[in-house]
Design a protein around this motif. Structure first.
Motif, PDB file in Angstrom:
ATOM      1  N   LEU A  99      -8.171  12.031  15.047  1.00  0.00           N
ATOM      2  CA  LEU A  99      -6.983  12.883  15.030  1.00  0.00           C
ATOM      3  C   LEU A  99      -7.203  14.145  15.854  1.00  0.00           C
ATOM      4  O   LEU A  99      -6.308  14.577  16.596  1.00  0.00           O
ATOM      5  CB  LEU A  99      -6.647  13.273  13.584  1.00  0.00           C
ATOM      6  N   GLN A 102      -6.992  13.362  19.622  1.00  0.00           N
ATOM      7  CA  GLN A 102      -5.641  13.009  20.043  1.00  0.00           C
ATOM      8  C   GLN A 102      -4.743  14.242  20.082  1.00  0.00           C
ATOM      9  O   GLN A 102      -3.883  14.366  20.957  1.00  0.00           O
ATOM     10  CB  GLN A 102      -5.057  11.937  19.114  1.00  0.00           C
ATOM     11  N   VAL A 225       1.299  12.723  17.791  1.00  0.00           N
ATOM     12  CA  VAL A 225       0.187  12.024  17.162  1.00  0.00           C
ATOM     13  C   VAL A 225       0.614  11.690  15.743  1.00  0.00           C
ATOM     14  O   VAL A 225       1.060  12.568  15.000  1.00  0.00           O
ATOM     15  CB  VAL A 225      -1.091  12.883  17.155  1.00  0.00           C
ATOM     16  N   GLU A 252      -2.643   4.101  21.717  1.00  0.00           N
ATOM     17  CA  GLU A 252      -1.351   4.479  22.277  1.00  0.00           C
ATOM     18  C   GLU A 252      -0.317   3.420  21.927  1.00  0.00           C
ATOM     19  O   GLU A 252      -0.395   2.281  22.387  1.00  0.00           O
ATOM     20  CB  GLU A 252      -1.448   4.652  23.788  1.00  0.00           C
ATOM     21  N   ASN A 258       0.838   8.452  20.010  1.00  0.00           N
ATOM     22  CA  ASN A 258      -0.488   7.938  19.699  1.00  0.00           C
ATOM     23  C   ASN A 258      -0.671   7.846  18.194  1.00  0.00           C
ATOM     24  O   ASN A 258      -0.355   8.781  17.461  1.00  0.00           O
ATOM     25  CB  ASN A 258      -1.561   8.837  20.303  1.00  0.00           C
TER      26      ASN A 258
END
Length: 337
Positions: A99, A102, A225, A252, A258
């Protein structure tokens, strides 16, 4: 050239590289492998730091040799710029499942060697008269008054495994290190945004509809995200809308969206990532100086202090400093279906 032809060319190039004795791996793969070699050597010689330095400086990897060239203490290896490049390559190799990474992909990233940042932006149109003021928006991002967040991963292994030099042992260590680093980063991000005043939307009929509801409720962003449990991520990996080729652990889903699978999570969190400003202090590996650690079969089990010496074990720490600068508002929470 179609994808099949590209695959044939890639295989031919790899074969030629092998015949020529060249390393066909990408720079990121080579850097990540060097990072893992340093980490495993630190674990192998935890109680013999001087020996660890000798072994690393004599490594067959030029990247490891360069990183260790001026190191005097093996626990300070990642303080140098060459070793930090290896750490960045390792982070890039596991970024799909993190996380934190991203979010950093879309967020405004504050340079690591600055404590105070201010810049202005705006637009100038033909309605501005000659000599008139031009509108700008000043944004001050100061790190001096904030406390960095540290995500820490602990990998404990038997001394027998730490000293095993075969490929199977290296792969097992690399896999456990990756899981630990990703879990630590994901848990730290979830904790950092837990009090962000998230808006809540109802779940959809399926994970795809739930994610769409969260995206529609989120504020505008150049990239999103989405954190969700492993079951929802596996569902999204199989739908035709998956244009980005994400797998069951995330990736993705579509350009600008994402997905990251977080074990044991309930519902979803949608982060409008480009609206955040973040600072990344880098990843470093050190040997654990603890004589005992908390080891339990599952997180719900009672605390159990275990001696590393008595269990013939060793441990390494993977530490990463980072922080969100400014507001964390804007995260959308989607209820569990």
């Amino acid at each position: 050239m179609d994808s099949l032809s590209q695959a044939y060319v890639a295989r031919a190039q790899s074969a030629l590289n092998m015949l020529a004795g060249e390393d066909s791996r990408t720079p990121v793969e080579r850097g990540a492998a060097a990072f893992i070699e340093i980490a495993k050597t630190v674990a192998q010689y935890q109680r013999q730091p001087e020996t660890a330095l000798v072994v690393l400086k004599a490594s067959h990897s030029e990247l490891v040799q360069k990183a260790m060239a001026e190191v005097l203490d093996v626990n300070d290896v990642f303080a140098g710029p060459a070793a930090q490049v290896l750490a960045q390559h390792y982070v890039a190799s596991v970024a799909q499942f993190s996380l934190l990474d991203q979010l950093l992909r879309y967020a405004t990233v504050i340079p690591g060697n600055m404590r105070q940042v201010m810049f202005g932006s705006g637009s100038v149109g033909n309605t501005v008269v000659e000599g008139g003021p031009k509108v700008t928006l000043n944004l001050s991002l100061n790190l001096g008054d904030t406390i960095p967040i540290k995500s820490v991963a602990l990998v404990v292994m038997s001394n027998e495994l730490a000293r095993f030099t075969g490929e199977a042992g290296r792969r097992m260590f690399a896999q456990e290190l990756e899981r630990a680093v990703v879990r630590a980063a994901n848990a730290a991000v979830m904790a950092a945004f837990v009090d962000s005043g998230s808006s809540v939307v109802a779940a959809g009929a399926n994970p795809l509809e739930s994610m769409r509801a969260g995206l529609q409720a989120a504020t505008g962003s150049q990239g999103y995200v989405v954190a969700m449990n492993e079951s929802d991520a596996a569902y999204l990996a199989t739908v035709v809308e998956n244009k980005g080729g994400m797998g069951p652990r995330g990736g993705e889903f579509a350009p600008g969206i994402n997905v990251v699978a977080v074990d044991g999570m309930s519902g979803m969190l949608v982060f409008p990532a480009s609206r955040f400003a973040m600072w990344d202090g880098g990843l470093r590996i050190t040997s654990s100086g603890e004589a005992s650690v908390d080891m339990r079969a599952s997180p719900a089990d009672p605390y159990e202090q275990t001696s590393l010496y008595q269990t013939n074990s060793t441990a390494v720490l993977a530490e990463r400093l980072w922080q969100v600068v400014g507001s964390t508002d804007g995260v959308v929470s989607v209820e569990a279906s």
